[in-house]
Design an enzyme around this catalytic site. Structure first.
Site: not given
Ligand code: AMP
Length: 293
Positions: A168, A50-51, A45
């Site tokens: 990851q 990016g998400h 969340g």
């Molecule tokens: P998180 O909510 O931080 O657990 O991220 C969820 C997903 O979004 C994971 O696969 C992250 O690698 C991806 N993610 C987070 N930040 C970015 C970003 N700046 N660019 C691309 N993917 C992202």
């Protein structure tokens, strides 16, 4: 009778939110009955662009997109930011509806880890590369366990992860292959701010002054990549990169050059393809980033 002016109606996007396995199963059954493929985008969340880029990629690859939102306590150490991690479900669901997501899966911890829960996955290989795992020893066990559960719950055809969390991505790819989960893992390049800082939910923790310094993380990675490509010795390049980060006010956990696939240490360009990976703290905020050489 007064005539009403014509109203331009924009359809209100509505994305259902499943909070129980029963509701999730019902929605998934409809997709499956129609013969549709399903992509899962796991998130915690506090969504940013990016998400949403992962979501757009998922839409290109599958008929239906499910986004999970769950702040997973199993991947936080007691000293970390689990309780302060930003939670904004309503805003996230609105953004996902706008992005055309078909279903949000937002279980709470009673659903994810009910009483009696007693299984934890212990990933090895890339999960023991001596990078994030050296500083967050609990982390990949927590990630692998929750991702295996999400895959079991949603049974997606594909799952989309960001290269932002590079180690990851490798751990999850191994997990799906090793446990025959039959989920195709897709990695999406890191989305950055215009000054190079990788988008992250944790950037919100940065003070104004820290936010100004933060792009140095990406700048130093890019500078190291250029020097390594020019044939400069990797060890010396990384050492001067660590010093440059310290000068910018970062406390560096690691700045390493690794084989892009195995994450094994590399000594020269010919050991490549090479990926640079960094983790460093600005004040109390820990940032990670990585870059291909
Ligand atoms: P998180 O909510 O931080 O657990 O991220 C969820 C997903 O979004 C994971 O696969 C992250 O690698 C991806 N993610 C987070 N930040 C970015 C970003 N700046 N660019 C691309 N993917 C992202």
């Amino acid at each position: 009778m007064p005539t009403r002016p014509p109203v331009a109606r924009t359809p209100v996007a509505r994305t259902p939110v499943a909070r129980t396995l029963k509701v999730l199963d019902r929605a998934l059954a409809r997709f499956r009955a129609a013969g549709e493929t399903v992509a899962l985008v796991p998130t915690m969340g506090a969504l940013h662009d990016g998400h949403l880029t992962l979501v757009r990629q998922a839409r290109r690859k599958a008929d239906r997109v499910v986004v999970s939102i769950y702040v997973n306590p199993a991947q936080f150490a007691p000293t970390e930011d689990f309780s302060s991690y930003p939670r904004r479900l309503a805003a996230d669901v609105a953004a996902l509806a706008e992005a055309g997501v078909d279903l949000v899966w937002a279980p709470d911890t009673a659903v994810m880890y009910p009483d009696g829960f007693a299984t934890r996955i212990a990933p090895e290989g890339p999960a023991l590369a001596g990078l994030e795992d050296a500083f967050r020893p609990h982390f990949f066990g927590g990630v692998a366990t929750v991702v295996a559960k999400l895959f079991g719950q949603v049974r997606p055809d594909i799952a989309v992860f960001g290269q932002k969390d590079y180690q990851q991505l490798k751990v999850v790819t191994r997990l799906s292959a090793d446990l025959d989960l039959r989920v195709k893992i897709i990695g999406v390049p890191t989305v950055r701010e215009s000054d190079g800082l990788a988008r992250s939910s944790r950037n919100a923790y940065l003070s104004v002054e820290e936010r100004q310094r933060a792009p140095a993380l990406h700048r130093v990675l890019a500078d190291c990549a250029t020097k390594i490509n020019a044939g400069r010795p990797i060890r010396a390049v990384l050492e001067s990169g660590r010093k440059a980060l310290a000068r910018e006010g970062f406390a560096v956990d690691y700045l390493e050059a690794r084989h892009a696939e195995t994450l094994a240490p590399v000594r020269s360009l010919k050991d490549g393809p090479i990926r640079l990976l960094v983790a460093a703290k600005l004040g109390t905020t820990r940032l990670i980033d990585n870059l291909a050489v």
